[in-house]
Scaffold this motif. Structure first.
Motif, PDB file in Angstrom:
ATOM      1  N   ILE A   1      63.923  -8.914  58.956  1.00  0.00           N
ATOM      2  CA  ILE A   1      62.559  -9.394  58.754  1.00  0.00           C
ATOM      3  C   ILE A   1      62.564 -10.849  58.302  1.00  0.00           C
ATOM      4  N   MET A   2      63.441 -11.191  57.385  1.00  0.00           N
ATOM      5  CA  MET A   2      63.409 -12.509  56.748  1.00  0.00           C
ATOM      6  C   MET A   2      64.071 -13.597  57.579  1.00  0.00           C
ATOM      7  N   LEU A   3      65.179 -13.272  58.254  1.00  0.00           N
ATOM      8  CA  LEU A   3      65.950 -14.296  58.961  1.00  0.00           C
ATOM      9  C   LEU A   3      66.065 -14.045  60.461  1.00  0.00           C
ATOM     10  N   GLY A   4      65.592 -12.890  60.935  1.00  0.00           N
ATOM     11  CA  GLY A   4      65.779 -12.563  62.337  1.00  0.00           C
ATOM     12  C   GLY A   4      67.220 -12.237  62.667  1.00  0.00           C
ATOM     13  N   VAL A   5      67.967 -11.718  61.685  1.00  0.00           N
ATOM     14  CA  VAL A   5      69.399 -11.446  61.841  1.00  0.00           C
ATOM     15  C   VAL A   5      69.676  -9.984  61.482  1.00  0.00           C
ATOM     16  N   ARG A   6      70.420  -9.296  62.332  1.00  0.00           N
ATOM     17  CA  ARG A   6      70.814  -7.915  62.040  1.00  0.00           C
ATOM     18  C   ARG A   6      72.016  -7.938  61.101  1.00  0.00           C
TER      19      ARG A   6
ATOM     20  N   ARG B   1      85.787 -14.516  50.657  1.00  0.00           N
ATOM     21  CA  ARG B   1      84.879 -13.461  51.110  1.00  0.00           C
ATOM     22  C   ARG B   1      83.597 -14.092  51.630  1.00  0.00           C
ATOM     23  N   ILE B   2      83.213 -13.711  52.834  1.00  0.00           N
ATOM     24  CA  ILE B   2      81.963 -14.182  53.429  1.00  0.00           C
ATOM     25  C   ILE B   2      80.816 -13.398  52.806  1.00  0.00           C
ATOM     26  N   ASP B   3      79.818 -14.102  52.272  1.00  0.00           N
ATOM     27  CA  ASP B   3      78.718 -13.409  51.591  1.00  0.00           C
ATOM     28  C   ASP B   3      78.070 -12.380  52.501  1.00  0.00           C
ATOM     29  N   SER B   4      77.589 -12.804  53.677  1.00  0.00           N
ATOM     30  CA  SER B   4      76.962 -11.873  54.625  1.00  0.00           C
ATOM     31  C   SER B   4      77.350 -12.241  56.044  1.00  0.00           C
ATOM     32  N   LEU B   5      77.577 -11.218  56.856  1.00  0.00           N
ATOM     33  CA  LEU B   5      77.804 -11.390  58.285  1.00  0.00           C
ATOM     34  C   LEU B   5      76.670 -10.716  59.043  1.00  0.00           C
ATOM     35  N   GLY B   6      76.229 -11.340  60.137  1.00  0.00           N
ATOM     36  CA  GLY B   6      75.158 -10.746  60.917  1.00  0.00           C
ATOM     37  C   GLY B   6      75.190 -11.204  62.358  1.00  0.00           C
ATOM     38  N   LEU B   7      74.230 -10.703  63.128  1.00  0.00           N
ATOM     39  CA  LEU B   7      74.085 -11.032  64.534  1.00  0.00           C
ATOM     40  C   LEU B   7      72.614 -11.342  64.771  1.00  0.00           C
ATOM     41  N   ASP B   8      72.304 -12.522  65.320  1.00  0.00           N
ATOM     42  CA  ASP B   8      70.893 -12.883  65.450  1.00  0.00           C
ATOM     43  C   ASP B   8      70.270 -12.309  66.719  1.00  0.00           C
ATOM     44  N   GLU B   9      69.016 -12.658  66.963  1.00  0.00           N
ATOM     45  CA  GLU B   9      68.248 -12.070  68.061  1.00  0.00           C
ATOM     46  C   GLU B   9      68.826 -12.357  69.431  1.00  0.00           C
ATOM     47  N   ASN B  10      69.629 -13.415  69.538  1.00  0.00           N
ATOM     48  CA  ASN B  10      70.211 -13.808  70.816  1.00  0.00           C
ATOM     49  C   ASN B  10      71.667 -13.406  70.949  1.00  0.00           C
ATOM     50  N   GLY B  11      72.184 -12.671  69.964  1.00  0.00           N
ATOM     51  CA  GLY B  11      73.573 -12.244  69.991  1.00  0.00           C
ATOM     52  C   GLY B  11      74.534 -13.247  69.406  1.00  0.00           C
ATOM     53  N   SER B  12      74.031 -14.270  68.714  1.00  0.00           N
ATOM     54  CA  SER B  12      74.906 -15.267  68.092  1.00  0.00           C
ATOM     55  C   SER B  12      75.452 -14.743  66.764  1.00  0.00           C
TER      56      SER B  12
ATOM     57  N   ASP C   1      81.319  -1.243  65.711  1.00  0.00           N
ATOM     58  CA  ASP C   1      81.243  -0.149  64.731  1.00  0.00           C
ATOM     59  C   ASP C   1      79.855  -0.029  64.118  1.00  0.00           C
ATOM     60  N   ARG C   2      79.196  -1.169  63.849  1.00  0.00           N
ATOM     61  CA  ARG C   2      77.927  -1.149  63.120  1.00  0.00           C
ATOM     62  C   ARG C   2      76.700  -1.044  64.029  1.00  0.00           C
ATOM     63  N   ILE C   3      76.782  -1.638  65.225  1.00  0.00           N
ATOM     64  CA  ILE C   3      75.606  -1.685  66.103  1.00  0.00           C
ATOM     65  C   ILE C   3      75.832  -0.937  67.412  1.00  0.00           C
ATOM     66  N   GLY C   4      77.006  -1.123  68.011  1.00  0.00           N
ATOM     67  CA  GLY C   4      77.280  -0.426  69.262  1.00  0.00           C
ATOM     68  C   GLY C   4      78.028  -1.298  70.250  1.00  0.00           C
ATOM     69  N   ALA C   5      78.601  -0.645  71.266  1.00  0.00           N
ATOM     70  CA  ALA C   5      79.415  -1.352  72.251  1.00  0.00           C
ATOM     71  C   ALA C   5      78.591  -2.332  73.065  1.00  0.00           C
ATOM     72  N   GLY C   6      77.322  -1.994  73.326  1.00  0.00           N
ATOM     73  CA  GLY C   6      76.477  -2.892  74.112  1.00  0.00           C
ATOM     74  C   GLY C   6      76.317  -4.239  73.449  1.00  0.00           C
ATOM     75  N   ALA C   7      75.989  -4.233  72.149  1.00  0.00           N
ATOM     76  CA  ALA C   7      75.828  -5.488  71.412  1.00  0.00           C
ATOM     77  C   ALA C   7      77.153  -6.232  71.317  1.00  0.00           C
ATOM     78  N   ALA C   8      78.246  -5.497  71.157  1.00  0.00           N
ATOM     79  CA  ALA C   8      79.562  -6.132  71.048  1.00  0.00           C
ATOM     80  C   ALA C   8      79.939  -6.860  72.332  1.00  0.00           C
ATOM     81  N   GLY C   9      79.473  -6.343  73.465  1.00  0.00           N
ATOM     82  CA  GLY C   9      79.788  -6.966  74.740  1.00  0.00           C
ATOM     83  C   GLY C   9      78.890  -8.145  75.090  1.00  0.00           C
ATOM     84  N   ARG C  10      77.841  -8.384  74.277  1.00  0.00           N
ATOM     85  CA  ARG C  10      76.892  -9.467  74.574  1.00  0.00           C
ATOM     86  C   ARG C  10      76.900 -10.563  73.512  1.00  0.00           C
ATOM     87  N   ILE C  11      77.958 -10.646  72.715  1.00  0.00           N
ATOM     88  CA  ILE C  11      78.022 -11.669  71.672  1.00  0.00           C
ATOM     89  C   ILE C  11      78.040 -13.060  72.309  1.00  0.00           C
ATOM     90  N   LEU C  12      77.201 -13.953  71.793  1.00  0.00           N
ATOM     91  CA  LEU C  12      77.097 -15.312  72.326  1.00  0.00           C
ATOM     92  C   LEU C  12      77.986 -16.228  71.493  1.00  0.00           C
TER      93      LEU C  12
END
Length: 331
Positions: free
Chosen positions: A70-75, A90-101, A139-150
């Protein structure tokens, strides 16, 4: 003009909120004087709601991680992610944005001169450990998202109590996408996020002048309709990039996303007769016009945005101008 996003919980505890212009005053010690804003609650008379910083960094991190999409547009993917004994940290937070970045989010309670370099240090590690990140996404989102990382457009978002002019200058010297976001807490129920600076990564999202989703320059003999659509796509691209210096064009095969902190417009490749534009504006707040605007909430399409705008001419682009500016302001 900085962007102020509001995220509220139990908003009725504060009542109606009024924001009024202010140049200098009691917020200066929090670095807020330049924002020109004062916040008031009208629930019981008229009371000014003063901004404050979090007690500890972990409070900000926990709040953002719990509501990151909601706040950053990042999963959200992971918190306090270890980079291993060799790299250290240690990285504070890791995420994936709306475009797969891939996105790294770093937090600081107040001003911290090292937050940008820290984020870039971890980004360097991430680019060297793509397989590890891909496994995490799977592991967290699925194989589809993993295959579309930008991988061409990784990002660093710094959520900090305040920044200096040296921080703003520093991000403009880097070749990566970096967003500097200032937070403030109000009472117990509100948080503001203000984009202080947003820099496009040169490798992942350069400014283009060939048009959003358009093909290469029209060859001699191309039909008039194709040439008109190419010209319209180029004009749309120029309008969107011209909304502000903080606009990034992120290109994927299925669409081009225009974003600030998060997407505000997505444009698939132009068709022969029209260009479709998906805009981050609530369709319920728009007077829909048959053949021009359409509510596509819940309907499948590439990119983000629930309002579809159909452009057939530059006149349509002029008609859409206010919707594009509204989406930009809300991003």
């Amino acid at each position: 003009m900085p962007v102020l996003r509001w995220v509220a919980w139990e908003a009725d505890s504060l009542g109606e909120i009024i924001i009024m212009p202010h140049v200098l005053g009691p917020w200066s010690d929090l670095g807020m004087g330049a924002m020109g804003l004062r916040l008031f609650s009208t629930k019981r008379g008229m009371a000014e709601v003063m901004p404050r910083l979090a007690e500890v960094e972990a409070d900000v991190q926990g709040l953002v991680e719990a509501h990151m999409e909601i706040m950053l547009g990042v999963r959200f993917l992971a918190s306090e992610y270890s980079t291993g004994p060799v790299h250290g940290g240690r990285i504070d937070s890791l995420g994936l944005d709306e475009n797969g970045s891939p996105v790294i989010v770093e937090y600081k309670r107040a001003t911290d001169a090292g937050v940008i370099n820290q984020g870039l240090f971890y980004l360097s590690w991430l680019m060297d450990h793509r397989d590890e990140f891909q496994h995490l996404v799977r592991d967290r989102i699925g194989a589809g998202a993993a295959g579309r990382i930008l991988w061409s457009a990784p990002r660093v978002i710094c959520v900090v109590g305040d920044f200096t002019r040296y921080d703003v200058h520093a991000v403009r010297e880097h070749r990566r996408s970096i967003d500097l976001v200032r937070y403030r807490l109000y009472s117990d129920d509100h948080i503001s996020l203000e984009t202080v600076a947003s820099v496009r990564g040169h490798a992942g999202a350069p400014r283009r002048r060939s048009g959003a989703g358009a093909r290469t320059a029209a060859a001699p003999g191309r039909q008039t309709a194709d040439r008109a659509m190419a010209d319209l796509s180029k004009a749309l691209d120029e309008v969107l990039l011209g909304l502000g210096d903080d606009v990034a064009a992120v290109r994927r095969k299925q669409y081009t996303a225009y974003r600030r902190l998060r997407n505000f417009v997505c444009v698939p490749p132009a068709r022969q007769a029209k260009t479709l534009v998906y805009v981050k504006v609530d369709p319920r707040e728009v007077d829909l016009t048959l053949g021009f605007t359409r509510d596509v909430t819940g309907l499948g399409h590439h990119g983000t945005g629930d309002l579809e705008v159909q452009l057939r001419s530059e006149r349509d682009l002029e008609r859409a101008g206010e919707l594009l500016r509204l989406a930009y302001a809300g991003a």
